[in-house]
Write a protein that holds these residues in place. Sequence first.
Motif, PDB file in Angstrom:
ATOM      1  N   UNK A  90       0.954  -0.745  -0.008  1.00 60.40           N
ATOM      2  CA  UNK A  90       0.225  -0.061  -0.166  1.00 60.40           C
ATOM      3  C   UNK A  90       0.879   1.544   0.139  1.00 60.40           C
ATOM      4  N   UNK A  91       0.737   2.166  -1.045  1.00 61.40           N
ATOM      5  CA  UNK A  91       1.476   3.658  -0.624  1.00 61.40           C
ATOM      6  C   UNK A  91      -0.373   4.684  -0.316  1.00 61.40           C
ATOM      7  N   UNK A 143      -4.026   0.221  -8.362  1.00 65.94           N
ATOM      8  CA  UNK A 143      -5.647   0.449  -8.705  1.00 65.94           C
ATOM      9  C   UNK A 143      -4.240  -0.545  -7.417  1.00 65.94           C
ATOM     10  N   UNK A 144      -5.370  -1.153  -6.847  1.00 67.37           N
ATOM     11  CA  UNK A 144      -5.790  -1.699  -4.792  1.00 67.37           C
ATOM     12  C   UNK A 144      -6.383  -2.478  -5.317  1.00 67.37           C
ATOM     13  N   UNK A 186       8.276   0.045  -0.469  1.00 68.24           N
ATOM     14  CA  UNK A 186       8.530  -0.902   0.978  1.00 68.24           C
ATOM     15  C   UNK A 186       7.266  -1.582   1.738  1.00 68.24           C
ATOM     16  N   UNK A 187       7.368  -2.333   2.386  1.00 71.18           N
ATOM     17  CA  UNK A 187       5.884  -2.766   3.374  1.00 71.18           C
ATOM     18  C   UNK A 187       5.879  -1.544   4.533  1.00 71.18           C
ATOM     19  N   UNK A 188       5.062  -1.368   4.769  1.00 70.80           N
ATOM     20  CA  UNK A 188       5.149  -0.445   5.444  1.00 70.80           C
ATOM     21  C   UNK A 188       3.467  -0.613   6.894  1.00 70.80           C
ATOM     22  N   UNK A 189       3.612   0.045   8.194  1.00 75.47           N
ATOM     23  CA  UNK A 189       2.749  -0.125   9.089  1.00 75.47           C
ATOM     24  C   UNK A 189       1.480   0.979   8.491  1.00 75.47           C
ATOM     25  N   UNK A 190       0.087   0.798   8.668  1.00 74.94           N
ATOM     26  CA  UNK A 190      -0.870   0.937   8.609  1.00 74.94           C
ATOM     27  C   UNK A 190      -0.198   2.665   8.736  1.00 74.94           C
ATOM     28  N   UNK A 191       0.163   2.462  10.323  1.00 73.33           N
ATOM     29  CA  UNK A 191      -0.292   3.791  11.453  1.00 73.33           C
ATOM     30  C   UNK A 191       0.899   4.973  10.868  1.00 73.33           C
ATOM     31  N   UNK A 192       1.825   4.201   9.979  1.00 72.98           N
ATOM     32  CA  UNK A 192       3.247   4.905   9.696  1.00 72.98           C
ATOM     33  C   UNK A 192       2.253   5.830   8.559  1.00 72.98           C
ATOM     34  N   UNK A 193       2.122   4.803   7.745  1.00 75.15           N
ATOM     35  CA  UNK A 193       1.362   5.664   5.794  1.00 75.15           C
ATOM     36  C   UNK A 193       0.602   6.585   6.491  1.00 75.15           C
ATOM     37  N   UNK A 194      -0.003   6.454   7.754  1.00 77.96           N
ATOM     38  CA  UNK A 194      -1.664   7.672   7.792  1.00 77.96           C
ATOM     39  C   UNK A 194      -0.652   8.756   8.291  1.00 77.96           C
ATOM     40  N   UNK A 195       0.302   8.450   9.280  1.00 82.56           N
ATOM     41  CA  UNK A 195       1.348   9.715   9.865  1.00 82.56           C
ATOM     42  C   UNK A 195       2.103  10.251   9.132  1.00 82.56           C
ATOM     43  N   UNK A 196       2.280   9.217   7.412  1.00 84.26           N
ATOM     44  CA  UNK A 196       3.105  10.095   6.529  1.00 84.26           C
ATOM     45  C   UNK A 196       2.068  10.775   5.919  1.00 84.26           C
ATOM     46  N   UNK A 197       1.266  11.038   5.858  1.00 83.62           N
ATOM     47  CA  UNK A 197      -0.155  11.942   5.017  1.00 83.62           C
ATOM     48  C   UNK A 197      -0.083  13.805   6.073  1.00 83.62           C
ATOM     49  N   UNK A 198       0.207  14.726   4.953  1.00 80.05           N
ATOM     50  CA  UNK A 198       0.281  15.759   6.062  1.00 80.05           C
ATOM     51  C   UNK A 198       0.129  16.372   5.002  1.00 80.05           C
TER      52      UNK A 198
END
Length: 278
Positions: A213-214, A231-232, A264-276
Amino acid sequence: MASVIISVQNAATFSRVAGRAVPRRLPVVKVRAASSAASGLEGYKVLVAGATGGSGKEVVAALAAKNVPVRALVRDTSKAGSEGLAGLGSGTELVRGDVFQFASLPPAMEDCTAVICCTGARDPRDPLGPFNVDYQGTLNLIAAAKQKGVRQFVLISSIGADDLLNPLNLFWGVLFWKKRAEEELQRSGLTYTIVRPGGLKTKLGQGEVAGNIVMGAPGTFGIPPAKKSGSILRSQVADVCVAALTEPAAANKVVEVIAEKDAPSKPLGELFAGVNWF
């Protein structure tokens, strides 16, 4: 490997007392699925609107896998049962309701802590479909959620909702109406997460890989100069929606999601935190 919880139950066995066999109780180990407490979802009860659609089924399944009580909003309970929703466990409850009929929604949300909205216009021949389903139906859900004191609202929208010239708007303005519903949710006072996926896939084609997921801010993907939208899998979107309920960084955000095989595979919490944004 999935986590498990070990519980103990008594089972009859025998021991020798005064030369004869007598029954006694010994503990027997039983393995069951991990509880909702392990995922931070303890105390949640979630209404899923659009539960018989492709994304809705995946959301119901993702919640049921975490032992979260689910109330699946359906227009026809017998049809929903035949489509497999009734077989997801005792925590999944079918409730009859219609997003077009506001009066049916507050009772359906009784005791629910969150709503995940997976509705979407399906009939390309209906010029009022996007207005009725993607806009007015979502507004009815928002109003009912406010009335019943629901804590969180997760809305599945679409990449391109900000782009009036997106070709998908030729389908009776579907992205235009999704955007209007997003704005109403943002003004509602509810804690929200708006998830905008790229092209939705129910399953992989031959030789395809799911990818990782990106996640990006609104406008990350779409028509140039934005990045090309990918796509997803619907199941991946479901995971994002369920994670949004417990990840603090997901609160009051709009996120766009696709999957890329080289990401890269990242935890969803990290992905959410990276969206500003804003």
